[in-house]
Motif scaffolding. Sequence first.
Motif, short mmCIF file in Angstrom:
data_model
loop_
_atom_site.label_atom_id
_atom_site.label_comp_id
_atom_site.label_asym_id
_atom_site.label_seq_id
_atom_site.Cartn_x
_atom_site.Cartn_y
_atom_site.Cartn_z
N ARG A 221 0.91 -1.11 0.05
CA ARG A 221 0.00 0.16 0.08
C ARG A 221 0.87 1.18 0.10
O ARG A 221 0.39 2.33 -0.60
CB ARG A 221 -0.93 0.01 1.34
CG ARG A 221 -1.98 1.19 1.19
CD ARG A 221 -2.49 1.58 0.15
NE ARG A 221 -3.24 0.82 -0.74
CZ ARG A 221 -4.07 0.84 -1.64
NH1 ARG A 221 -3.73 2.22 -2.38
NH2 ARG A 221 -4.64 -0.20 -2.22
N GLU A 222 2.02 1.25 0.62
CA GLU A 222 2.99 2.47 0.81
C GLU A 222 3.40 2.60 -0.71
O GLU A 222 3.41 3.95 -0.82
CB GLU A 222 4.11 2.15 1.78
CG GLU A 222 3.57 2.42 3.15
CD GLU A 222 4.77 2.04 4.22
OE1 GLU A 222 4.63 2.48 5.51
OE2 GLU A 222 5.63 1.06 3.88
N ASN A 225 0.65 4.12 -2.66
CA ASN A 225 0.14 5.20 -2.79
C ASN A 225 1.25 6.32 -3.03
O ASN A 225 1.13 7.52 -3.44
CB ASN A 225 0.05 5.53 -1.06
CG ASN A 225 -1.12 5.05 -0.55
OD1 ASN A 225 -1.96 4.44 -1.17
ND2 ASN A 225 -1.25 4.92 0.86
N HIS A 228 0.39 6.73 -6.79
CA HIS A 228 -0.82 7.83 -6.88
C HIS A 228 -0.54 9.29 -6.63
O HIS A 228 -1.00 10.13 -7.12
CB HIS A 228 -1.95 7.15 -5.97
CG HIS A 228 -2.52 6.06 -6.45
ND1 HIS A 228 -3.38 5.29 -5.85
CD2 HIS A 228 -2.21 5.14 -7.56
CE1 HIS A 228 -3.84 4.17 -6.20
NE2 HIS A 228 -2.94 4.06 -7.56
N GLN A 229 0.26 9.45 -5.61
CA GLN A 229 0.65 10.78 -5.31
C GLN A 229 1.75 11.57 -6.02
O GLN A 229 1.89 12.87 -5.70
CB GLN A 229 1.15 10.53 -3.61
CG GLN A 229 -0.21 10.28 -2.84
CD GLN A 229 0.52 9.87 -1.47
OE1 GLN A 229 1.64 9.89 -1.34
NE2 GLN A 229 -0.50 9.43 -0.60
#
Length: 272
Positions: A221-222, A225, A228-229
């Motif tokens: 997940r990190e 993310n 995505h960021q």
Amino acid sequence: MTNHSNFNVALLGIPFDDNSSFERGPALAPEKIREVLNNGSLNGATELGVNLRESAFWLDAGDVNIATASDFIDNIEQRCDELLTQNTRLLTLGGDHSISYPILKSYRKFFDKLSILHIDAHSDLYDSFKGNRYSNACPFARVMEDGLCDRLVQVGIRTLNLHQNEQIKKFNVESLEMRNWPLAEPLVFDHPVYLSLDIDGIDPAFAPGVSHREPGGLTTREVINLIHQINMPLVGADIVEFNPNKDIDNMTSQLAAKLVKEVAGKMLQANA
């Protein structure tokens, strides 16, 4: 690169691991990842709302044919040149991490300004490793020597030694070590971004199928993310160092396929 309203994103396989410094096997990864992407257990939807199976801009460009190990730089660079010339951006499947250098040699011809986000357990900045300047432990030393980017940011690093620290200072690399995780502030880029994602940047609890298992890494997940960021256009990426020979119950092949989807979704967002 000339700006167009829309561009293609091509999946490009590079089944090459002759520069692996420890164990062979990443050459098997492109076929294995495609198998998972196409076997029906995954749909085409990405978390960012792009459905790859419905996108006219998502295509598979096949594999790079590397004649001999000594030709790997020229063969990869030439194939990338052909695709980039056609207004196609690349999501490349390695293969060992040495493939990033010729890919970025090509990218630099098309992007005057380029930042690299490098996710990895290792800095891959050795000047030479075991007598090989093109080892998978060395690609970013070659990238920085040749001025192939304006900024190199490394995330997930947890194996630095004295030589690598010297190289970080020499090339002004922003190396963000896991011992200081999480980041105090989000990453902010000023130029288009190329992502180089070594699967061993992710903790082996999530990604056992790598040649160099290094505990203490990022979660799935990190990493998603982080992708995505990214605040600037993501114009290219490679996903490298997945070793199917070391995988457990297809955990890492499923992870790699998920990362392909999310990277492709991020790249294609600009076409929306």
